[in-house]
Motif scaffolding. Structure first.
Motif, short mmCIF file in Angstrom:
data_model
loop_
_atom_site.label_atom_id
_atom_site.label_comp_id
_atom_site.label_asym_id
_atom_site.label_seq_id
_atom_site.Cartn_x
_atom_site.Cartn_y
_atom_site.Cartn_z
N SER A 142 0.83 -1.21 0.00
CA SER A 142 0.00 0.00 0.00
C SER A 142 0.87 1.26 0.00
CB SER A 142 -0.93 0.00 1.22
OG SER A 142 -1.76 1.14 1.22
N VAL A 143 1.95 1.24 0.79
CA VAL A 143 2.88 2.38 0.79
C VAL A 143 3.47 2.57 -0.61
CG1 VAL A 143 5.10 3.21 1.67
CG2 VAL A 143 3.45 2.18 3.24
N ALA A 144 3.79 1.46 -1.28
CA ALA A 144 4.37 1.54 -2.62
C ALA A 144 3.41 2.18 -3.63
CB ALA A 144 4.78 0.14 -3.09
N VAL A 219 5.02 13.37 -0.65
CA VAL A 219 3.86 13.07 -1.49
C VAL A 219 2.70 14.01 -1.14
CG1 VAL A 219 4.52 10.64 -1.64
CG2 VAL A 219 2.91 11.35 0.11
N SER A 220 1.78 14.15 -2.08
CA SER A 220 0.63 15.02 -1.87
C SER A 220 -0.59 14.42 -2.56
CB SER A 220 0.91 16.43 -2.44
OG SER A 220 1.22 16.35 -3.82
N ILE A 225 -3.15 9.21 0.67
CA ILE A 225 -4.10 8.19 1.14
C ILE A 225 -3.39 6.84 1.25
CG2 ILE A 225 -6.22 6.93 0.57
CD1 ILE A 225 -7.22 9.45 -0.86
N PHE A 226 -2.68 6.44 0.20
CA PHE A 226 -1.97 5.16 0.21
C PHE A 226 -0.84 5.16 1.23
CE2 PHE A 226 -3.52 5.24 -4.31
CZ PHE A 226 -4.34 4.12 -4.21
N GLY A 230 -1.08 2.81 4.54
CA GLY A 230 -0.12 1.71 4.49
C GLY A 230 0.80 1.69 5.70
N ILE A 231 1.22 2.85 6.16
CA ILE A 231 2.09 2.92 7.34
C ILE A 231 1.35 2.42 8.58
CG2 ILE A 231 3.23 4.53 8.92
CD1 ILE A 231 4.02 6.19 6.47
#
Length: 511
Positions: A142-144, A219-220, A225-226, A230-231
């Motif tokens: 998800s982080v990716a 990121v923006s 969201i991802f 994910g974290i």
């Protein structure tokens, strides 16, 4: 606790003769090699209801919260792409035409491919280790997703996400079946599957909150969201490695007496079983995936998931077509109330199923409101009526998950058969999820007559199949009453009797 009235070895023979229930020492029953039922399926152990209630409460407090949180973020990490879509995901990475549908499809290809192997791995290595590892994997994926820049990268990451998520839902269902009785299991499954509609509600709230931020790290916009979700998933997974107990024997938070009771009460429901966690073999794996009730339930669960997963991926899009003049944040927030209603019914229907120890009739009961809801989508263009139909859909759709998984668990005997039966059921569900990615197509908007018509048809099919299955189970149980248990088991070894599973002559389908 169990009453130590007589010796099991001598009284088991008497129980065969007069069909009377024999009470036994629960520690002996809990040990490997001791059966908890006679050959007719009658329990050989009497359990103190107060002691069992105390144990059940303890299990609920130590087991359910962890698996529920893991599944909450499993579903959020799967469905947040729908929230990202209306926040600019498609435009920013250059998706056109059916590209978005293809990205969704890739996820389910890996999901279906890894479903059964993942659940067998869960049986082999133990769910206490496998479930947190899977969760950590899809958290990283998800982080990716926050860093994908084109169509190919999005497909690749979604494939990996599907591979890790494949085993979580069936793995949790199988894991809980190690701890809970047949009637109890339905409601406990609902306590984590309710996270699916809550993920829709919480995911919408979280996405709307995240989108108010300027940026997180580098990121923006939709990428946040991802990244943030994910974290959170990764953090919960690390905690789960320490909090998720694999099986009753290894539970440090249970006394020896409670461990014995936890094992004995599960064995008391499994005819021909001398151990709760049997050794894995192909014969019992095949028993789990060859049961007629498992197949009928899996078909219904697959059809149901066409609607459930379609709603997860396209609910924000559907709401945007109902209220096109609202802001993106408001459209996200409009997805929340229907999911809250869905969460309530996802708990209520399984709770009733637990109290009545019935599942098939509740599977039937999940269909009428959904049929009415999709009929409203097809029959009117009124925005308020269409939004109201969303509430009818969510009131029943998500309850099918816990009831269906509990039904396949209740209608096999051994732990190995249960792992493959639940794996098959959830695999069928995700084949439905694969189909759902093509249920709402761009050219069909804004009214989506094809998508809504498809979902109306599959719900009507579920209604007919569940009724037919209930009638068949009652018919086959009557036929089994005429079988001669002692004659059929004569000359068979203990292992051969255990391998019979649902083909054991004393076994009865549990509607």
């Amino acid at each position: 606790m169990a009453e130590d009235k007589r010796d099991i070895s001598s009284e088991s023979e008497k129980a065969v003769a007069d069909h009377t229930e024999v009470t036994a020492d629960q520690h002996a029953i809990a040990e490997r090699g001791h059966a908890a039922t006679d050959i007719y399926g009658n329990a050989l152990i009497h359990i103190d209801p107060k002691a069992e209630s105390k144990l059940r409460t303890k299990l609920d407090l130590f087991i359910v919260p962890t698996v529920s949180l893991l599944y909450l973020f499993c579903f959020i990490d799967r469905a947040n792409i729908g929230n990202a879509k209306i926040a600019g995901f498609e435009k920013d990475i250059g998706l056109e035409g059916y590209d978005y549908n293809i990205v969704l499809t890739v996820f389910y290809i890996s999901y279906v491919l890894f479903e059964m192997p993942s659940n067998i791995l869960c049986k082999w290595l133990g769910p206490g280790w496998v479930l947190p590892a899977l969760s950590l994997g899809f958290g990283i994926a998800s982080v990716a997703m926050a860093y994908v820049k084109n169509f190919s990268q999005a497909c690749g990451v979604r494939f990996v996400l599907g591979a890790f998520e494949a085993g979580l839902m069936p793995g949790i269902a199988y894991y809980l079946s190690r701890w809970y009785r047949r009637a109890e299991l339905t409601f406990r499954l609902s306590l984590y599957i309710v996270m699916a509609p809550l993920a829709g509600a919480f995911g919408g709230l979280l996405a709307s909150a995240i989108l108010t931020l300027d940026h997180v790290a580098d990121v923006s916009s939709w990428r946040m969201i991802f990244l943030i979700e994910g974290i959170i998933t990764c953090g919960l997974s690390v905690i789960a490695f320490f909090t998720l107990t694999d099986r009753p024997e290894t539970a440090r938070w249970l006394t020896q007496e409670e461990k014995d009771l936890a094992i004995a009460r599960i064995k008391a429901e499994r005819v021909g079983t001398t151990e709760v966690l049997d050794k894995m073999d192909w014969k019992k794996l095949l028993r789990g995936i060859s049961s007629p009730v498992v197949w009928a339930t899996a078909i219904c669960y697959g059809l149901n998931n066409i609607t459930v997963q379609g709603l997860a991926f396209f609910a924000p899009t559907i709401v945007r077509t109902i209220y096109p003049d609202k802001t993106t944040v408001m459209q996200q927030l409009y997805t929340v109330p229907p999911y809250v209603v869905g969460g309530f019914f996802t708990l209520m229907l399984p709770l009733l199923s637990w109290r009545f120890d019935r599942r098939q009739i509740f599977l039937i009961a999940t269909t009428p409101l959904v049929i009415i809801g999709f009929s409203m989508f097809l029959g009117t263009d009124n925005a308020n009526a269409r939004y109201g139909a969303c509430f009818l859909l969510t009131s029943s759709l998500f309850a099918v998950g816990p009831i269906a998984n509990s039904q396949v668990s209740a209608n096999v005997v051994t732990d190995t058969a249960r792992s493959s039966a639940i794996g098959l059921n959830v695999m069928a569900g995700n084949i439905g999820g694969l189909i759902s990615t093509w249920s709402y197509l761009p050219h069909d908007g804004p009214d989506y007559h094809i998508g809504n018509g498809l979902n109306l048809a599959v719900t009507c099919t579920i209604f007919l199949v569940t009724i037919a299955t209930l009638l068949w189970m009652k018919w086959d149980n009557k036929r089994r009453e005429a079988r001669h248990v002692e004659e059929e088991l004569a000359g068979m070894s203990e292992q051969e009797i255990r391998d019979l599973d649902w083909k054991h002559p004393a076994f009865r389908w549990k509607p």
